[in-house]
Design a protein around this motif. Sequence first.
Motif, PDB file in Angstrom:
ATOM      1  N   ARG A 147       0.845  -1.205   0.000  1.00 55.33           N
ATOM      2  CA  ARG A 147       0.000   0.000   0.000  1.00 55.33           C
ATOM      3  C   ARG A 147       0.874   1.246   0.000  1.00 55.33           C
ATOM      4  N   PHE A 176     -12.054  -0.988   4.375  1.00 57.45           N
ATOM      5  CA  PHE A 176     -11.299  -0.650   3.153  1.00 57.45           C
ATOM      6  C   PHE A 176      -9.796  -0.625   3.452  1.00 57.45           C
ATOM      7  N   CYS A 177      -9.393  -1.456   4.417  1.00 59.41           N
ATOM      8  CA  CYS A 177      -7.980  -1.442   4.824  1.00 59.41           C
ATOM      9  C   CYS A 177      -7.043  -1.872   3.695  1.00 59.41           C
ATOM     10  N   ARG A 209      -3.546   6.045   4.086  1.00 59.03           N
ATOM     11  CA  ARG A 209      -3.542   7.100   5.085  1.00 59.03           C
ATOM     12  C   ARG A 209      -2.554   6.895   6.217  1.00 59.03           C
ATOM     13  N   ARG A 238      -1.328   9.263   9.900  1.00 58.75           N
ATOM     14  CA  ARG A 238      -1.790  10.348  10.752  1.00 58.75           C
ATOM     15  C   ARG A 238      -0.642  10.913  11.571  1.00 58.75           C
ATOM     16  N   SER A 287       0.227   5.023  12.210  1.00 59.54           N
ATOM     17  CA  SER A 287       0.058   4.454  10.858  1.00 59.54           C
ATOM     18  C   SER A 287      -1.368   3.965  10.614  1.00 59.54           C
ATOM     19  N   LEU A 347      -5.577   4.171  12.119  1.00 60.16           N
ATOM     20  CA  LEU A 347      -6.558   4.803  13.016  1.00 60.16           C
ATOM     21  C   LEU A 347      -6.851   3.934  14.230  1.00 60.16           C
ATOM     22  N   LYS A 370       2.921  -1.159  10.033  1.00 58.74           N
ATOM     23  CA  LYS A 370       1.465  -0.972   9.940  1.00 58.74           C
ATOM     24  C   LYS A 370       0.754  -2.300   9.769  1.00 58.74           C
TER      25      LYS A 370
HETATM   26  S1  SF4 Z   1      -6.243   3.469   8.969  1.00 58.00           S
HETATM   27 FE1  SF4 Z   1      -6.201   1.381   9.679  1.00 58.00          FE
HETATM   28  S2  SF4 Z   1      -8.349   0.902  10.060  1.00 58.00           S
HETATM   29 FE2  SF4 Z   1      -8.324   2.692   8.760  1.00 58.00          FE
HETATM   30  S3  SF4 Z   1      -8.452   1.860   6.687  1.00 58.00           S
HETATM   31 FE3  SF4 Z   1      -6.297   2.136   7.168  1.00 58.00          FE
HETATM   32  S4  SF4 Z   1      -5.634   0.164   7.897  1.00 58.00           S
HETATM   33 FE4  SF4 Z   1      -7.855   0.186   7.996  1.00 58.00          FE
END
Ligand code: SF4
Length: 328
Positions: free
Chosen positions: A11, A254-255, A260, A262, A271, A273, A305
């Motif tokens: 990813r 949608f992992c 994303r 943070r 890494s 949420l 992650k």
């Molecule tokens: S931040 Fe974590 S929980 Fe959210 S989509 Fe990405 S992998 Fe999944």
Amino acid sequence: MMGALTDRFGRHHTYLRISVTDRCNLRCTYCMPEHGIDWTPPQQILQTDEIIRLARLFVSMGIRKIRLTGGEPLVRRDTVDIVAALAKIEGLETFAMTTNGIGLAEEAARLHEKGLTTLTVSLDSLRRERFQAITKRDRFPDVMKGIEAALAAGFAPLKINIVVMKDVNDDEILDFVAWGRNKLVDLRFIEYMPFPDNHWSPGGLLPYAEIRARISEHYQLLPVVGDASAVGKEFTLAGHIAHVSFITSMTESFCGTCNRLRLTADGNIKSCLFHPAEKNLRDVMRAGGSNDELAGLIAAAVQAKPAAHPPVEELIHVENRAMIAIGG
Ligand code: SF4
């Protein structure tokens, strides 16, 4: 440094959410624990120059989208200055903010002029008294004025985040569609997610399929084929201007395409949420650490992650920050 933001599952992380404060002028029940949180002392919050330095570094590593979050970003006095500085970073393609809308009537035009490209407003009810019940503050008129100001300033489509909580506000799903259908908005219905002390229970979760079914009884939803890593399942509303999206992290996560990362207000890279692992960048910076050292920590966080968040029944037991201290 390119490639350092690609994890073990292939990813590519191109989207950074930066929380600029853990403070807020609302107390939303699904975000802020009833008893509040221990606010981070101001000196431990990232300073403006630190945010700018880290944002530049992340963009040099491959980030292409930045979203400012909080708490509530507009309660921080220098947020417009941060916007002006970050908007100048070469390589940044999308620059967004999520706000509760209270400060928008004053700031929308300036934010747009300073280079913010995308705006999201959180609004969970169209009824003043219910708004107050959910947020513990009587600020509904201010938020609605803020939304009008954002549309007038040119933020289009304006994203409206609606956390759907069963037996709290799910009876307003069609009201929101009726309210927004002929506006330049994207109505984003978000599945209720569990965070520490946010009253989450399986009974409070209204699944995406049910939300969509209720809308489809009255409207034709036509899928929009978009960016594979986009969080929302987006649709046009046949015969109307607005779009409708669904954020389905609980029932259709949608992992697999997550892009994303943070940055918390106190300078930690997070890494995922829902994963407690974090690495502190603030102290390394303040100790005179180099960008290479910081990049190394960021790359290590990305490599660690997890593939996905655990199933809901496990998720409610995960040690994690309160939503307000992450910024969603
Ligand atoms: S931040 Fe974590 S929980 Fe959210 S989509 Fe990405 S992998 Fe999944």
